[in-house]
Scaffold this motif. Structure first.
Motif, PDB file in Angstrom:
ATOM      1  N   UNK A 209      40.090  37.168  52.466  1.00 31.32           N
ATOM      2  CA  UNK A 209      40.417  38.048  51.338  1.00 31.32           C
ATOM      3  C   UNK A 209      39.181  38.452  50.538  1.00 31.32           C
ATOM      4  N   UNK A 210      38.027  38.593  51.219  1.00 34.89           N
ATOM      5  CA  UNK A 210      36.797  38.883  50.485  1.00 34.89           C
ATOM      6  C   UNK A 210      36.744  40.285  49.888  1.00 34.89           C
ATOM      7  N   UNK A 211      37.717  41.138  50.231  1.00 35.93           N
ATOM      8  CA  UNK A 211      37.755  42.487  49.615  1.00 35.93           C
ATOM      9  C   UNK A 211      38.284  42.438  48.189  1.00 35.93           C
ATOM     10  N   UNK A 212      38.981  41.376  47.844  1.00 35.73           N
ATOM     11  CA  UNK A 212      39.605  41.277  46.523  1.00 35.73           C
ATOM     12  C   UNK A 212      38.713  40.409  45.616  1.00 35.73           C
ATOM     13  N   UNK A 213      37.900  41.088  44.807  1.00 34.92           N
ATOM     14  CA  UNK A 213      36.934  40.382  43.978  1.00 34.92           C
ATOM     15  C   UNK A 213      37.614  39.485  42.945  1.00 34.92           C
ATOM     16  N   UNK A 214      38.738  39.922  42.437  1.00 40.28           N
ATOM     17  CA  UNK A 214      39.466  39.111  41.472  1.00 40.28           C
ATOM     18  C   UNK A 214      39.907  37.791  42.097  1.00 40.28           C
ATOM     19  N   UNK A 215      40.311  37.843  43.348  1.00 39.42           N
ATOM     20  CA  UNK A 215      40.749  36.636  44.055  1.00 39.42           C
ATOM     21  C   UNK A 215      39.584  35.658  44.212  1.00 39.42           C
ATOM     22  N   UNK A 216      38.416  36.174  44.591  1.00 38.24           N
ATOM     23  CA  UNK A 216      37.238  35.315  44.748  1.00 38.24           C
ATOM     24  C   UNK A 216      36.892  34.648  43.421  1.00 38.24           C
ATOM     25  N   UNK A 217      36.965  35.425  42.346  1.00 37.43           N
ATOM     26  CA  UNK A 217      36.679  34.914  41.007  1.00 37.43           C
ATOM     27  C   UNK A 217      37.625  33.765  40.642  1.00 37.43           C
ATOM     28  N   UNK A 218      38.919  33.973  40.891  1.00 39.64           N
ATOM     29  CA  UNK A 218      39.919  32.956  40.552  1.00 39.64           C
ATOM     30  C   UNK A 218      39.769  31.702  41.414  1.00 39.64           C
ATOM     31  N   UNK A 219      39.523  31.881  42.701  1.00 42.47           N
ATOM     32  CA  UNK A 219      39.361  30.733  43.593  1.00 42.47           C
ATOM     33  C   UNK A 219      38.134  29.914  43.199  1.00 42.47           C
ATOM     34  N   UNK A 261      28.928  36.430  39.147  1.00 41.55           N
ATOM     35  CA  UNK A 261      30.154  36.782  38.427  1.00 41.55           C
ATOM     36  C   UNK A 261      30.524  35.756  37.356  1.00 41.55           C
ATOM     37  N   UNK A 262      30.069  34.505  37.503  1.00 37.47           N
ATOM     38  CA  UNK A 262      30.443  33.455  36.550  1.00 37.47           C
ATOM     39  C   UNK A 262      29.435  33.276  35.415  1.00 37.47           C
ATOM     40  N   UNK A 263      28.260  33.884  35.498  1.00 38.80           N
ATOM     41  CA  UNK A 263      27.244  33.676  34.462  1.00 38.80           C
ATOM     42  C   UNK A 263      27.702  34.091  33.062  1.00 38.80           C
ATOM     43  N   UNK A 264      28.353  35.256  32.879  1.00 41.94           N
ATOM     44  CA  UNK A 264      28.806  35.606  31.523  1.00 41.94           C
ATOM     45  C   UNK A 264      29.808  34.600  30.966  1.00 41.94           C
ATOM     46  N   UNK A 265      30.684  34.083  31.820  1.00 33.43           N
ATOM     47  CA  UNK A 265      31.668  33.092  31.380  1.00 33.43           C
ATOM     48  C   UNK A 265      30.971  31.805  30.948  1.00 33.43           C
ATOM     49  N   UNK A 266      29.974  31.411  31.698  1.00 36.02           N
ATOM     50  CA  UNK A 266      29.185  30.219  31.342  1.00 36.02           C
ATOM     51  C   UNK A 266      28.542  30.383  29.970  1.00 36.02           C
ATOM     52  N   UNK A 267      27.913  31.533  29.720  1.00 35.26           N
ATOM     53  CA  UNK A 267      27.217  31.742  28.452  1.00 35.26           C
ATOM     54  C   UNK A 267      28.171  31.733  27.268  1.00 35.26           C
ATOM     55  N   UNK A 268      29.378  32.230  27.467  1.00 33.18           N
ATOM     56  CA  UNK A 268      30.390  32.217  26.405  1.00 33.18           C
ATOM     57  C   UNK A 268      30.659  30.789  25.941  1.00 33.18           C
TER      58      UNK A 268
END
Length: 389
Positions: A209-219, A261-268
């Protein structure tokens, strides 16, 4: 004390952080200073506009977990194992030296033997969040410097877990010898289980499912937090679980996308972490703890770089590299704050000893950050020459 909603607290924290960060950048100060000062000003011992700091501290801990996960994504397992073997002696000898220093100062200022031992234990560790936050992610993580820093911090993490287990097994604790055995055995078993799961389940799902970026983010988030909780359940730290989660994904090409994709979440969450450090400090105790805190701070800032420089040179590292690593690890740790909290809650130390540890941790966080960002490459360096993301 007026209770405010979490939304209002977030408004104060992030709006205030934006204002103070602007001032800090104009005056060429590190952003970490702005966040900690803001916490002290708005927290319960300042203007008391943000009162529920325990909730914020719990939330901000997620930032440290993400930080270790992203770090793991940048580390190749073969390099990491080599570095851990090389750094073991340095970590053990340095920890004993720093503990002896803290114990000596504690006894000098009249603290009990138990309080002095706990002050010494709090000095053994360097800050994972400071050490890694100030490492350029695109430069040093793939070089010898970053690998050594990470190896030493991970070994200190293991020592910290043993210290926390000792505290739990003290008066009022219910931890026994079996918990030590479980903690020692848990890490290799956790790592093996993670490798098998990633290879036969996780990577196949991501490739399908690598076409679905939201899925990769959630996983990715689910994998990180799931491993953190599993590590806690088997007696390790959430940070170690998150790091294992990252390392087991590091050999996959998808790790680069997940990291970005996770760097902004980390900084928050990291903004919340530094805010909670400043907010948790009781300013009314400053007069009682000023002298021991200042002496411990000075000793940490001097002895840690010198000790790491000497020990690293003994394992054939260059003088320049040894000094840089020494300064990057020249502070106490977020584990020190946890040790102070646990020891106080279990009546092993008094409020004065607890705040000596807290004050030393905050001061070394601030001053060590200054030393690093003005002298070595880092993402938040005030000099364009040294700024590396």
């Amino acid at each position: 004390m007026v209770e405010h909603s979490v939304v209002f607290s977030f408004f104060l924290i992030f709006t205030g952080a934006a204002v103070l960060a602007s001032v800090a950048l104009y005056t060429r100060q590190p952003l970490l200073v702005a966040y900690i000062v803001l916490g002290a000003a708005l927290g319960p011992y300042g203007w008391a506009l943000v009162s529920d700091t325990s909730l914020l501290a719990d939330i901000s801990h997620i930032g440290i977990i993400f930080l270790l996960f992203l770090l793991g994504l940048d580390m190749q397992p073969s390099h990491l194992l080599h570095m851990l073997k090389k750094a073991t002696l340095v970590a053990i000898v340095s920890s004993l030296l720093f503990m002896a220093t803290g114990y000596g100062v504690g006894r000098l200022f009249g603290f009990t033997q138990t309080e002095a031992l706990i002050i010494g234990a709090a000095l053994m560790f360097s800050s994972t969040i400071i050490g890694i936050k100030l490492l350029p992610t695109t430069v040093l993580h793939h070089r010898h410097t970053g690998e050594l820093v990470v190896g030493l911090l991970l070994l200190q993490d293991v020592v910290a877990i043993l210290v926390l287990l000792l505290l739990y097994s003290g008066p009022g604790g219910d931890t026994g010898v079996m918990d030590f055995v479980k903690a020692v055995a848990a890490l290799p078993l956790l790592t093996l289980g993670a490798v098998i799961f990633v290879r036969y389940v996780l990577l196949r799902l991501l490739q399908t499912f690598d076409r679905f970026h939201e899925y990769i983010f959630l996983v990715a988030i689910g994998w990180c937090l799931g491993m953190a909780e599993l590590a806690l359940a088997v007696g390790l730290s959430a940070e170690m679980g998150a790091f294992v989660a990252g390392v087991t994904l590091a050999t996959s090409p998808i790790s680069l996308y997940i990291a970005s994709s996770l760097k902004p979440l980390r900084d928050f969450f990291l903004v919340l972490f530094f805010f909670s450090i400043g907010a948790s400090f009781n300013l009314s105790l400053i007069e009682l703890i000023l002298l021991p805190s200042l002496l411990l701070t000075a000793l940490v800032l001097v002895i840690k770089p010198v000790a790491f420089r000497f020990l690293l040179q003994r394992i054939s590292e260059s003088n320049k590299l040894a000094w840089e690593i020494g300064f990057r690890l020249g502070q106490t740790s977020e584990f020190s704050l946890l040790i102070a909290y646990l020891a106080t809650s279990m009546s092993l130390i008094g409020q004065e000893a607890s705040h000596v540890i807290q004050a030393t941790t905050i001061l070394t966080f601030l001053l060590s950050s200054y030393l690093v960002i003005f002298n070595f490459p880092s993402p938040i360096a005030v000099s364009d020459r040294l700024r590396r993301d």
